[in-house]
Design a protein around this motif. Structure first.
Motif, PDB file in Angstrom:
ATOM      1  N   LYS A 114      21.648  -1.327  17.787  1.00 17.28           N
ATOM      2  CA  LYS A 114      22.116  -1.296  16.401  1.00 17.28           C
ATOM      3  C   LYS A 114      21.562  -2.491  15.630  1.00 17.28           C
ATOM      4  O   LYS A 114      21.117  -2.355  14.491  1.00 17.28           O
ATOM      5  N   LYS A 115      21.562  -3.688  16.252  1.00 19.11           N
ATOM      6  CA  LYS A 115      21.015  -4.872  15.595  1.00 19.11           C
ATOM      7  C   LYS A 115      19.529  -4.679  15.285  1.00 19.11           C
ATOM      8  O   LYS A 115      19.050  -5.024  14.209  1.00 19.11           O
ATOM      9  N   LEU A 116      18.777  -4.121  16.234  1.00 13.98           N
ATOM     10  CA  LEU A 116      17.350  -3.898  16.040  1.00 13.98           C
ATOM     11  C   LEU A 116      17.097  -2.908  14.909  1.00 13.98           C
ATOM     12  O   LEU A 116      16.220  -3.128  14.070  1.00 13.98           O
ATOM     13  N   LEU A 117      17.866  -1.837  14.863  1.00 14.21           N
ATOM     14  CA  LEU A 117      17.711  -0.855  13.787  1.00 14.21           C
ATOM     15  C   LEU A 117      18.059  -1.458  12.436  1.00 14.21           C
ATOM     16  O   LEU A 117      17.396  -1.178  11.437  1.00 14.21           O
ATOM     17  N   ASP A 118      19.086  -2.304  12.392  1.00  9.11           N
ATOM     18  CA  ASP A 118      19.444  -2.973  11.138  1.00  9.11           C
ATOM     19  C   ASP A 118      18.327  -3.900  10.675  1.00  9.11           C
ATOM     20  O   ASP A 118      18.022  -3.991   9.489  1.00  9.11           O
ATOM     21  N   GLN A 119      17.692  -4.604  11.620  1.00  5.43           N
ATOM     22  CA  GLN A 119      16.576  -5.484  11.267  1.00  5.43           C
ATOM     23  C   GLN A 119      15.394  -4.691  10.753  1.00  5.43           C
ATOM     24  O   GLN A 119      14.717  -5.097   9.815  1.00  5.43           O
ATOM     25  N   MET A 120      15.125  -3.534  11.357  1.00  5.20           N
ATOM     26  CA  MET A 120      13.994  -2.714  10.930  1.00  5.20           C
ATOM     27  C   MET A 120      14.236  -2.132   9.541  1.00  5.20           C
ATOM     28  O   MET A 120      13.306  -1.983   8.755  1.00  5.20           O
ATOM     29  N   ASP A 121      15.472  -1.806   9.222  1.00  9.02           N
ATOM     30  CA  ASP A 121      15.787  -1.282   7.894  1.00  9.02           C
ATOM     31  C   ASP A 121      15.519  -2.316   6.815  1.00  9.02           C
ATOM     32  O   ASP A 121      15.110  -1.986   5.712  1.00  9.02           O
ATOM     33  N   GLY A 122      15.717  -3.578   7.134  1.00 10.12           N
ATOM     34  CA  GLY A 122      15.517  -4.636   6.153  1.00 10.12           C
ATOM     35  C   GLY A 122      14.082  -5.115   6.062  1.00 10.12           C
ATOM     36  O   GLY A 122      13.751  -5.911   5.197  1.00 10.12           O
ATOM     37  N   ALA A 123      13.218  -4.649   6.946  1.00  5.41           N
ATOM     38  CA  ALA A 123      11.825  -5.110   6.948  1.00  5.41           C
ATOM     39  C   ALA A 123      11.089  -4.600   5.716  1.00  5.41           C
ATOM     40  O   ALA A 123      11.301  -3.482   5.272  1.00  5.41           O
ATOM     41  N   ASP A 124      10.243  -5.444   5.167  1.00  2.62           N
ATOM     42  CA  ASP A 124       9.446  -5.054   4.002  1.00  2.62           C
ATOM     43  C   ASP A 124       8.239  -4.263   4.465  1.00  2.62           C
ATOM     44  O   ASP A 124       7.414  -4.758   5.231  1.00  2.62           O
ATOM     45  N   LEU A 125       8.142  -3.038   4.008  1.00  2.07           N
ATOM     46  CA  LEU A 125       6.991  -2.203   4.324  1.00  2.07           C
ATOM     47  C   LEU A 125       5.939  -2.397   3.240  1.00  2.07           C
ATOM     48  O   LEU A 125       6.273  -2.568   2.065  1.00  2.07           O
ATOM     49  N   PRO A 126       4.668  -2.375   3.606  1.00  4.08           N
ATOM     50  CA  PRO A 126       3.638  -2.549   2.586  1.00  4.08           C
ATOM     51  C   PRO A 126       3.664  -1.398   1.591  1.00  4.08           C
ATOM     52  O   PRO A 126       3.925  -0.252   1.952  1.00  4.08           O
ATOM     53  N   GLN A 127       3.401  -1.732   0.344  1.00  9.83           N
ATOM     54  CA  GLN A 127       3.394  -0.730  -0.714  1.00  9.83           C
ATOM     55  C   GLN A 127       2.021  -0.067  -0.781  1.00  9.83           C
ATOM     56  O   GLN A 127       1.001  -0.725  -0.720  1.00  9.83           O
ATOM     57  N   ILE A 128       2.030   1.255  -0.918  1.00  8.66           N
ATOM     58  CA  ILE A 128       0.792   2.007  -1.080  1.00  8.66           C
ATOM     59  C   ILE A 128       0.565   2.204  -2.572  1.00  8.66           C
ATOM     60  O   ILE A 128       1.415   2.743  -3.271  1.00  8.66           O
ATOM     61  N   GLU A 129      -0.586   1.736  -3.041  1.00 11.43           N
ATOM     62  CA  GLU A 129      -0.950   1.885  -4.449  1.00 11.43           C
ATOM     63  C   GLU A 129      -1.906   3.069  -4.555  1.00 11.43           C
ATOM     64  O   GLU A 129      -2.941   3.104  -3.894  1.00 11.43           O
ATOM     65  N   GLU A 130      -1.542   4.062  -5.353  1.00 12.56           N
ATOM     66  CA  GLU A 130      -2.379   5.244  -5.532  1.00 12.56           C
ATOM     67  C   GLU A 130      -2.967   5.225  -6.936  1.00 12.56           C
ATOM     68  O   GLU A 130      -2.238   5.083  -7.913  1.00 12.56           O
ATOM     69  N   ILE A 131      -4.303   5.366  -7.016  1.00 14.43           N
ATOM     70  CA  ILE A 131      -5.008   5.286  -8.297  1.00 14.43           C
ATOM     71  C   ILE A 131      -5.963   6.465  -8.397  1.00 14.43           C
ATOM     72  O   ILE A 131      -6.721   6.734  -7.454  1.00 14.43           O
ATOM     73  N   HIS A 132      -5.958   7.143  -9.550  1.00 14.80           N
ATOM     74  CA  HIS A 132      -6.915   8.231  -9.776  1.00 14.80           C
ATOM     75  C   HIS A 132      -8.250   7.605 -10.153  1.00 14.80           C
ATOM     76  O   HIS A 132      -8.329   6.784 -11.064  1.00 14.80           O
ATOM     77  N   VAL A 133      -9.305   7.973  -9.419  1.00 12.82           N
ATOM     78  CA  VAL A 133     -10.605   7.329  -9.573  1.00 12.82           C
ATOM     79  C   VAL A 133     -11.742   8.351  -9.500  1.00 12.82           C
ATOM     80  O   VAL A 133     -11.536   9.503  -9.125  1.00 12.82           O
ATOM     81  N   THR A 134     -12.936   7.859  -9.820  1.00  8.22           N
ATOM     82  CA  THR A 134     -14.181   8.601  -9.622  1.00  8.22           C
ATOM     83  C   THR A 134     -15.117   7.703  -8.824  1.00  8.22           C
ATOM     84  O   THR A 134     -15.212   6.498  -9.101  1.00  8.22           O
ATOM     85  N   VAL A 135     -15.794   8.283  -7.843  1.00  9.03           N
ATOM     86  CA  VAL A 135     -16.747   7.509  -7.039  1.00  9.03           C
ATOM     87  C   VAL A 135     -17.955   7.219  -7.916  1.00  9.03           C
ATOM     88  O   VAL A 135     -18.611   8.133  -8.410  1.00  9.03           O
ATOM     89  N   SER A 136     -18.251   5.921  -8.132  1.00  2.76           N
ATOM     90  CA  SER A 136     -19.360   5.560  -9.017  1.00  2.76           C
ATOM     91  C   SER A 136     -20.568   4.998  -8.278  1.00  2.76           C
ATOM     92  O   SER A 136     -21.691   5.074  -8.783  1.00  2.76           O
ATOM     93  N   ASN A 137     -20.383   4.459  -7.073  1.00  3.12           N
ATOM     94  CA  ASN A 137     -21.506   3.905  -6.328  1.00  3.12           C
ATOM     95  C   ASN A 137     -21.116   3.791  -4.857  1.00  3.12           C
ATOM     96  O   ASN A 137     -19.957   3.576  -4.526  1.00  3.12           O
ATOM     97  N   MET A 138     -22.120   3.924  -3.990  1.00  2.59           N
ATOM     98  CA  MET A 138     -21.888   3.812  -2.550  1.00  2.59           C
ATOM     99  C   MET A 138     -23.022   3.009  -1.939  1.00  2.59           C
ATOM    100  O   MET A 138     -24.182   3.225  -2.272  1.00  2.59           O
ATOM    101  N   THR A 139     -22.666   2.058  -1.060  1.00  3.26           N
ATOM    102  CA  THR A 139     -23.693   1.266  -0.398  1.00  3.26           C
ATOM    103  C   THR A 139     -23.409   1.184   1.091  1.00  3.26           C
ATOM    104  O   THR A 139     -22.266   1.172   1.530  1.00  3.26           O
ATOM    105  N   CYS A 140     -24.508   1.125   1.855  1.00  9.88           N
ATOM    106  CA  CYS A 140     -24.426   0.970   3.304  1.00  9.88           C
ATOM    107  C   CYS A 140     -25.318  -0.199   3.669  1.00  9.88           C
ATOM    108  O   CYS A 140     -26.500  -0.214   3.335  1.00  9.88           O
ATOM    109  N   ASP A 141     -24.758  -1.190   4.333  1.00  6.50           N
ATOM    110  CA  ASP A 141     -25.501  -2.382   4.733  1.00  6.50           C
ATOM    111  C   ASP A 141     -25.286  -2.630   6.220  1.00  6.50           C
ATOM    112  O   ASP A 141     -24.460  -1.992   6.863  1.00  6.50           O
ATOM    113  N   THR A 142     -26.029  -3.586   6.741  1.00  6.34           N
ATOM    114  CA  THR A 142     -25.789  -4.045   8.103  1.00  6.34           C
ATOM    115  C   THR A 142     -25.622  -5.546   8.076  1.00  6.34           C
ATOM    116  O   THR A 142     -26.149  -6.237   7.207  1.00  6.34           O
ATOM    117  N   ALA A 143     -24.886  -6.042   9.033  1.00  4.68           N
ATOM    118  CA  ALA A 143     -24.703  -7.481   9.172  1.00  4.68           C
ATOM    119  C   ALA A 143     -24.836  -7.816  10.645  1.00  4.68           C
ATOM    120  O   ALA A 143     -24.466  -7.021  11.509  1.00  4.68           O
TER     121      ALA A 143
END
Length: 126
Positions: A33-62
């Motif tokens: 119960k303590k573990l579940l309570d701790q998990m409920d309070g954990a901050d989950l990362p926010q997912i940001e969703e944005i409507h976009v158009t692909v304008s350029n693509m690059t492939c490199d090596t390092a």
């Protein structure tokens, strides 16, 4: 007389064992119960969703290292938002190969990193 003493001893040991098992079960339930309570309070990362158009693509090596150099492919996609803001994100090879310049959709970003892309549905013209 010996028989009575044996039964009393057997019953006492059984009660102690059952009591110990009940104590362990109750302790585990409390910890769970303590573990579940701790998990409920954990901050989950926010997912940001944005409507976009692909304008350029690059492939490199390092390359990394001197004695045993290693090569790594780097895939970057530049997206343009509806408000003409440019967003450049590193993506995996499979995502890079699935995208094309001019394609529009929704990009998902978590903590400034690429999380996923869902293309807009194309209308079927019959």
């Amino acid at each position: 007389m010996e028989n009575v003493f044996g039964w009393v001893l057997l019953i006492s040991v059984t009660v102690i064992v059952i009591g110990g098992l009940i104590s362990i079960i109750i302790s585990n339930k409390r910890n769970e119960k303590k573990l579940l309570d701790q998990m409920d309070g954990a901050d989950l990362p926010q997912i940001e969703e944005i409507h976009v158009t692909v304008s350029n693509m690059t492939c490199d090596t390092a390359s990394y290292g001197y004695k045993t150099p290693k090569m790594e492919k780097l895939f970057r996609v530049e997206f343009t938002t509806e408000y003409d803001k440019l967003i450049e994100l590193s993506v995996d090879e499979q995502t890079y190969l699935s995208l094309s310049v001019g394609e529009s959709g929704t990009v998902a970003i978590v903590n400034g990193n690429f999380y996923g892309f869902i293309p807009d549905e194309k209308e079927n013209v019959d």
